[in-house]
Scaffold this motif. Structure first.
Motif, PDB file in Angstrom:
ATOM      1  N   GLY A 262       4.721   6.271   0.962  1.00 28.23           N
ATOM      2  CA  GLY A 262       3.558   7.152   0.937  1.00 28.23           C
ATOM      3  C   GLY A 262       3.727   8.356   0.039  1.00 28.23           C
ATOM      4  O   GLY A 262       3.134   9.413   0.310  1.00 28.23           O
TER       5      GLY A 262
ATOM      6  N   PRO B  17      -5.242   9.910   3.215  1.00 28.22           N
ATOM      7  CA  PRO B  17      -4.256  10.978   3.482  1.00 28.22           C
ATOM      8  C   PRO B  17      -4.804  12.041   4.438  1.00 28.22           C
ATOM      9  O   PRO B  17      -6.013  12.245   4.548  1.00 28.22           O
TER      10      PRO B  17
ATOM     11  N   ARG C  13       1.433  -2.311   5.865  1.00 24.88           N
ATOM     12  CA  ARG C  13       1.395  -1.812   4.486  1.00 24.88           C
ATOM     13  C   ARG C  13       1.422  -2.943   3.461  1.00 24.88           C
ATOM     14  O   ARG C  13       1.530  -2.679   2.260  1.00 24.88           O
TER      15      ARG C  13
ATOM     16  N   MET D  78      -0.831   7.693  -3.314  1.00 23.02           N
ATOM     17  CA  MET D  78      -1.758   7.604  -2.194  1.00 23.02           C
ATOM     18  C   MET D  78      -2.994   6.805  -2.582  1.00 23.02           C
ATOM     19  O   MET D  78      -3.572   6.990  -3.648  1.00 23.02           O
TER      20      MET D  78
ATOM     21  N   LEU E 184      -5.830   4.248   5.469  1.00 22.81           N
ATOM     22  CA  LEU E 184      -4.717   4.802   4.697  1.00 22.81           C
ATOM     23  C   LEU E 184      -5.038   6.173   4.113  1.00 22.81           C
ATOM     24  O   LEU E 184      -4.229   6.724   3.364  1.00 22.81           O
TER      25      LEU E 184
ATOM     26  N   TYR F 279       0.839  -1.201   0.000  1.00 22.26           N
ATOM     27  CA  TYR F 279       0.000   0.000   0.000  1.00 22.26           C
ATOM     28  C   TYR F 279       0.875   1.253   0.000  1.00 22.26           C
ATOM     29  O   TYR F 279       1.931   1.295   0.649  1.00 22.26           O
ATOM     30  N   ASN F 280       0.399   2.295  -0.706  1.00 22.82           N
ATOM     31  CA  ASN F 280       1.042   3.622  -0.662  1.00 22.82           C
ATOM     32  C   ASN F 280       2.558   3.511  -0.816  1.00 22.82           C
ATOM     33  O   ASN F 280       3.337   3.915   0.057  1.00 22.82           O
TER      34      ASN F 280
END
Length: 371
Positions: A202, A366, A244, A207, A364, A197-198
C-alpha cells in the motif's frame, strides 16, 4: 418394498445423507480401519473334537466402500476435502483412480483459486506440462522433475496402497491432471501470473493501482509472495493477502499497449481503469479513475455535452485538487499512449461494467487524500 419406499431409497436425498454419514466417519479416521484394512488372515476358532483340537477358519467378510453403488460412492468423494481425497487415494488402485478424477478437483480448484487464476495462469501451466513431458522423455529414469517435487509436500498422495504388492511400482500422478495443478499451487511449486492491488504494502505511490506479478503461495501463512518487474524499486513483496489479488481482466501483457474499444461510450460518471507507467522502460499498471466533466461544464445533466466532446477528462480523486496527478485529458478520436518522462505515460483504457469491480476499488480507497 413398496414403490414409494424404493423411490425414497434411490432418491438424491437418501444418497446425500448417506454420503454425509460416511464422510463424517472418514474424517474421524474410522473408515480406514473398519472398511479398508481387510485382514490378510481370517480369525481362527478352536473347536474341540474328542482328544484333538482342530483349528477351523471362520470366514468373515468385511464391508468395503467399493461395494457401494457408483452413485453413493461418487456422492461421498464429492464431499471430501482435498486432503481427504488424497488420503482416500492411498487406499487402493481403484479409489486412487477415482480420487484424482478431474471433475472432483475442478470444483476445489474453482472454489479456492478461481478468483486469482486466469487465462494467463492456465497458459503458463500448459507450458509447464509440455516442459515436464519433454524432460521426462529425455530421461525417464530421473523422477526429480517439476511435478515430482510435489512429494515433499503431499507425500501421502503417492504412497502405494497397502493392499497392492510391494513389487509393483507406484503410479505417478498425471502431470496434466487438475489434481496436479491444485497441488502445485497449494505447495507453492507453481508460481503463476496475477495482479496485485496497491503494491508494496500500500505504498502511497501505488494507491488505487493494480500491477502484474508472479505469485507463489505459502500454505503455512495463507499468504502470497509477489515478484514484480526487475525495473521496479522493490521487486519482491511478502505476506500478500488474498483480497489484494485478482486474475488479469484482459489478456494484455504488462509491457503492451492495451487496445481501447470503449472511447465512444465514455461519459461523465463512468468508472474506468487506465494503463500508466513511470517511463518507457517500466511495465504498465492499471489505475482506477472516473470520467469527469469538461472545465466549462457545470455538471447539469440537461445541459451536459461532455460525452460529445473530442476530449475526455479522467479524474483520479485519490489525489488532492491541484495535484498534477489529479486529472489527465485524452483524445476520444485518436487515443494512443500520451505523456512524458516527468508525468509518466498513459496507455489503454478499459471501462468497468461490473458492480463488483467498482466496489473492489472503493474498498481500497485510501483513508486520506494523497498529495
Amino acid at each position: 418394498m413398496s414403490t414409494e419406499g424404493r423411490m425414497l431409497l434411490l432418491g438424491p436425498r437418501f444418497w446425500g445423507d448417506f454420503s454425509s454419514f460416511f464422510v463424517s466417519w472418514f474424517n474421524k479416521g474410522r473408515l480406514l480401519v473398519s472398511l479398508f484394512q481387510v485382514p490378510m488372515k481370517m480369525p481362527l476358532k478352536k473347536v474341540s473334537l474328542g482328544s484333538r483340537v482342530q483349528e477351523i477358519v471362520e470366514e468373515e467378510e468385511e464391508p468395503s466402500l467399493l461395494d457401494l453403488p457408483e452413485l453413493a460412492l461418487e456422492c461421498i468423494l464429492e464431499r471430501l476435502s482435498p486432503a481427504g481425497l488424497c488420503s482416500m487415494a492411498g487406499v487402493c488402485s481403484s479409489l486412487r483412480d477415482k480420487c484424482r478424477s478431474d471433475h472432483l478437483w475442478e470444483r476445489h480448484l474453482k472454489q479456492k483459486w478461481g478468483r486469482v487464476i486466469g487465462e494467463s495462469a492456465h497458459k503458463e501451466w500448459q507450458w509447464h506440462i509440455a516442459s515436464s513431458k519433454r524432460l521426462s522423455l529425455l530421461d525417464q529414469r530421473n523422477q526429480k522433475g517439476f511435478i515430482g517435487s510435489l512429494n515433499s509436500t503431499w507425500p501421502f498422495c503417492w504412497f502405494k496402497p497397502k493392499s497392492e504388492s510391494r513389487r509393483k511400482p507406484t503410479t505417478c500422478l498425471p502431470v496434466d491432471s487438475i489434481m496436479a495443478l491444485y497441488l502445485s499451487l497449494e505447495s507453492g511449486k507453481f508460481s503463476f501470473p496475477a495482479q496485485v492491488y496497491n503494491r508494496e504494502n500500500g505504498h502511497v505511490g501505488f494507491m488505487l493501482s493494480c500491477y502484474d506479478a508472479q505469485l507463489s503461495y505459502d500454505s503455512k501463512t495463507d499468504t502470497f509472495q509477489a515478484r514484480y518487474s526487475p525495473f521496479a524499486r522493490q521487486t519482491i513483496e511478502q505476506s500478500i493477502l488474498w483480497e489484494r489479488l485478482r486474475a488479469p481482466p484482459v489478456d494484455t501483457p504488462a509491457n503492451v499497449l492495451h487496445t481501447t474499444d470503449c472511447l465512444n461510450d465514455l461519459k461523465p460518471g463512468d468508472h474506468i481503469e487506465i494503463q500508466w507507467r513511470r517511463s518507457k522502460e517500466f511495465p504498465y499498471g492499471w489505475w482506477y479513475a472516473v470520467v469527469g466533466h469538461q472545465e466549462l461544464c457545470d455538471g447539469n445533466e440537461n445541459r451536459c455535452r461532455c460525452r460529445h466532446n473530442d476530449t475526455i477528462v479522467l479524474e483520479f480523486s485519490q489525489y488532492t485538487p491541484g495535484s498534477r496527478w489529479r486529472q489527465t485529458i485524452i483524445n476520444r478520436k485518436d487515443h494512443r499512449e500520451v505523456g512524458n518522462e516527468a508525468d509518466g505515460f498513459y496507455g489503454g483504457i478499459r471501462k468497468l461494467y461490473k458492480a463488483e469491480e467498482i466496489s473492489k476499488w472503493k474498498q481500497l480507497w485510501p483513508n486520506q487524500i494523497v498529495d
